[in-house]
Enzyme design. Structure first.
Site, short mmCIF file in Angstrom:
data_model
loop_
_atom_site.label_atom_id
_atom_site.label_comp_id
_atom_site.label_asym_id
_atom_site.label_seq_id
_atom_site.Cartn_x
_atom_site.Cartn_y
_atom_site.Cartn_z
N ARG A 46 74.80 17.33 122.00
CA ARG A 46 74.19 17.99 123.17
C ARG A 46 74.46 17.23 124.45
O ARG A 46 74.79 17.79 125.47
CB ARG A 46 72.68 18.13 122.94
CG ARG A 46 72.30 19.51 122.43
CD ARG A 46 70.84 19.73 122.61
NE ARG A 46 70.11 18.65 121.94
CZ ARG A 46 69.21 18.82 121.01
NH1 ARG A 46 68.89 20.03 120.64
NH2 ARG A 46 68.57 17.82 120.45
N LYS A 107 69.18 20.03 104.68
CA LYS A 107 68.43 20.55 103.51
C LYS A 107 67.84 21.92 103.75
O LYS A 107 67.80 22.77 102.88
CB LYS A 107 67.35 19.56 103.08
CG LYS A 107 66.28 19.29 104.14
CD LYS A 107 65.96 17.85 104.26
CE LYS A 107 66.64 17.36 105.51
NZ LYS A 107 66.65 15.97 105.74
N GLU A 131 75.53 16.18 99.59
CA GLU A 131 74.87 15.04 98.95
C GLU A 131 73.76 14.46 99.82
O GLU A 131 72.72 14.02 99.33
CB GLU A 131 75.92 13.96 98.65
CG GLU A 131 75.41 12.75 97.91
CD GLU A 131 74.85 13.09 96.53
OE1 GLU A 131 75.63 13.43 95.65
OE2 GLU A 131 73.62 13.04 96.36
N VAL A 134 69.59 15.74 100.11
CA VAL A 134 68.45 15.42 99.24
C VAL A 134 68.39 13.92 98.99
O VAL A 134 69.35 13.32 98.51
CB VAL A 134 68.55 16.16 97.88
CG1 VAL A 134 67.36 15.81 97.00
CG2 VAL A 134 68.61 17.66 98.11
N GLY A 136 68.52 11.31 100.83
CA GLY A 136 69.37 10.40 101.63
C GLY A 136 70.45 9.71 100.84
O GLY A 136 71.40 10.33 100.37
N GLY A 189 57.55 5.20 114.99
CA GLY A 189 58.77 6.00 114.84
C GLY A 189 59.08 6.34 113.39
O GLY A 189 60.16 6.85 113.09
N LYS A 207 64.07 20.15 99.50
CA LYS A 207 64.86 19.28 98.60
C LYS A 207 64.64 19.68 97.15
O LYS A 207 65.59 19.71 96.35
CB LYS A 207 64.47 17.82 98.84
CG LYS A 207 64.84 17.35 100.24
CD LYS A 207 64.18 16.02 100.58
CE LYS A 207 64.51 15.56 101.98
NZ LYS A 207 63.68 14.44 102.43
N1 HSE Z 1 61.85 13.23 107.05
C1 HSE Z 1 62.33 12.94 105.74
C2 HSE Z 1 61.46 11.90 105.07
C3 HSE Z 1 63.74 12.42 105.72
O1 HSE Z 1 60.47 11.44 105.65
O2 HSE Z 1 61.75 11.56 103.95
C4 HSE Z 1 64.74 13.47 105.97
O3 HSE Z 1 64.62 14.51 105.06
#
Ligand code: HSE
Length: 430
Positions: A46, A107, A131, A134, A136, A189, A207
């Site tokens: 962006r 996802k 991959e 789901v 990470g 964060g 997921k």
């Molecule tokens: N927000 C997700 C989590 C990570 O807290 O696991 C990305 O799917």
């Protein structure tokens, strides 16, 4: 070596930056595994002026992400924009139609539109890889689809949302309430400003829908996932869980039953000694059971630049090698048409926590409702004693039917001596 795979990356947030860094820092090892180098040649984001951790000089820049699908110099597209609709969906569709392999971490897109996208990818003979969508960095898609391809999977469960696992872990370790921990996680964060996707279980349900489709070889069915989040979990429930020998986790669980496929995301009490209970903080884990392999468990980081980039690049290596696997492990004509089983048909053990007025006969009234619904009690705990005042009571049931439990819960909530909405947490052996 063959000529490099030329890649366009759409979305240069945390994960996009991670992908560019990984491809730069591990260029040699990736090239050896891919059989050729993988070079990012075009990007779309962006804000062109934003400070980024990786240099973008020399890369073709697109304001419109969909345009990268039509760049003749691009061999494969990495979609890291996110969201089930809008530019992410438009880009993935355009790239498939243009015959360009797609790698995505999205996802929501795969859970909601995965059936039609898979059909499109199959029609166009184009790989669609996800991959990173789901858990990470945990290579669970490949594990289920390729590594366990010889097994009939009967059950799969996972801690699929790091934000929820962090909140539940911190509540337990510090004895704090949900809202306080969520507020702190947002300041640090770890949780989004609008955390509802995470804490209401939707992210985990996306997921789980994907995992269930892979595990049971049927088209993805997000709408069939029963979804509850963790807003209703209190420090008191966590303390009771501890006393009963459990930990509370937000689990996604999918099971092949005689009547079809059950898929659900909700807080669970799992034995404190179980492997899943040891997965704490932002970590994710997936446990699967196959008829030949038995039980396996994978654990790792479910989010963040490094782990997600690791998964994206694994898919790019497959693309570079020309390895193509059907999206759901089998061609669409070979997928199962097993129906989804509604949550009302579930049976299991339940923890029920009430706030009641401490006076004679209250427990007898509650027990009578449970008896009338055929629900048998395993244990009952009351903390403290304050005649005429509010006291918490925790009940653990034997195996009960969800539909009976819900009817009983409505009746219990309506009793005069029950002061607030009861908390129901399902107990899993994990
Ligand atoms: N927000 C997700 C989590 C990570 O807290 O696991 C990305 O799917």
């Amino acid at each position: 070596m063959t000529r490099p795979l030329s890649v366009a990356v759409a979305g240069l947030g945390t994960v996009g930056g991670g992908v560019l860094r990984l491809l730069r820092d591990n260029a040699e090892i990736v090239a050896a595994r891919a059989g050729r180098s993988i070079a990012v040649t075009a990007v779309s984001a962006r804000d062109r002026l934003r400070e980024r951790s990786v240099p973008l000089a020399g890369l073709r820049w697109y304001e419109d992400p969909v345009a990268i699908a039509f760049d003749p110099g691009v061999d494969a597209v990495v979609e890291l924009i996110g969201g089930a609709e809008g530019p992410a969906r438009a880009l993935v569709e355009a790239a498939i139609e243009a015959g360009k392999p797609v790698v995505t971490a999205n996802k929501a897109l795969i859970a909601i539109h995965g059936a039609e996208l898979a059909a499109k990818a199959e029609r166009h003979h184009v790989p669609l890889a996800f991959e990173a969508a789901v858990a990470g960095g945990i290579p669970v898609i490949k594990a289920l689809r390729e590594g366990l391809a010889g097994n009939r999977i009967t059950w799969i469960a996972g801690i699929l949302n790091g934000t929820c696992n962090y909140i539940l872990t911190t509540m337990r370790e510090r004895g704090r309430e949900f809202a306080e921990v969520l507020g702190d996680a947002q300041k640090l964060g770890y949780a989004e400003a609008d955390p509802s996707f995470d804490i209401d279980g939707i992210d985990a349900a996306h997921k789980l829908a994907i995992l269930a489709a892979l595990a049971f070889g049927r088209p993805v069915a997000f709408d069939a996932v029963h979804t509850e989040g963790i807003r209703g979990i209190s420090a008191l429930d966590i303390a009771y869980a501890d006393q009963l020998g459990y930990r509370i986790k937000l689990l996604g669980i999918a099971r092949q039953t005689e009547g079809g496929i059950e898929a659900r995301v909700h807080p669970c009490m799992v034995p404190a000694t179980s492997s899943v209970a040891q997965v704490e903080g932002v970590y994710n884990a997936v446990v699967a059971e196959g008829d030949f392999v038995g039980r396996i468990m994978l654990e790792g980081r479910g989010a963040g630049a490094g782990p997600t980039a690791s998964a994206v690049v694994a898919d790019l290596v497959d693309v570079a090698r020309g390895r193509v696997t059907p999206v759901w492990g089998a061609s669409s004509g070979d997928l199962s048409d097993a129906p989804s089983v509604p949550m009302e048909a579930h049976t299991g053990f339940y923890y029920l926590r009430l706030m009641v007025i401490d006076q004679p006969g209250v427990i007898a009234d509650v027990a009578a409702v449970l008896r009338d619904h055929g629900i048998s009690l395993e244990s009952l705990l009351q903390r403290g004693r304050s005649p005429g005042e509010a006291v918490p009571v925790a009940i653990v049931t034997h195996d009960a039917k969800e539909s009976a439990m819900r009817e009983a819960l409505d009746k219990i909530a309506a009793l005069d001596s029950v002061l607030e909405a009861p908390t129901l947490i399902r107990i899993e052996s994990a």
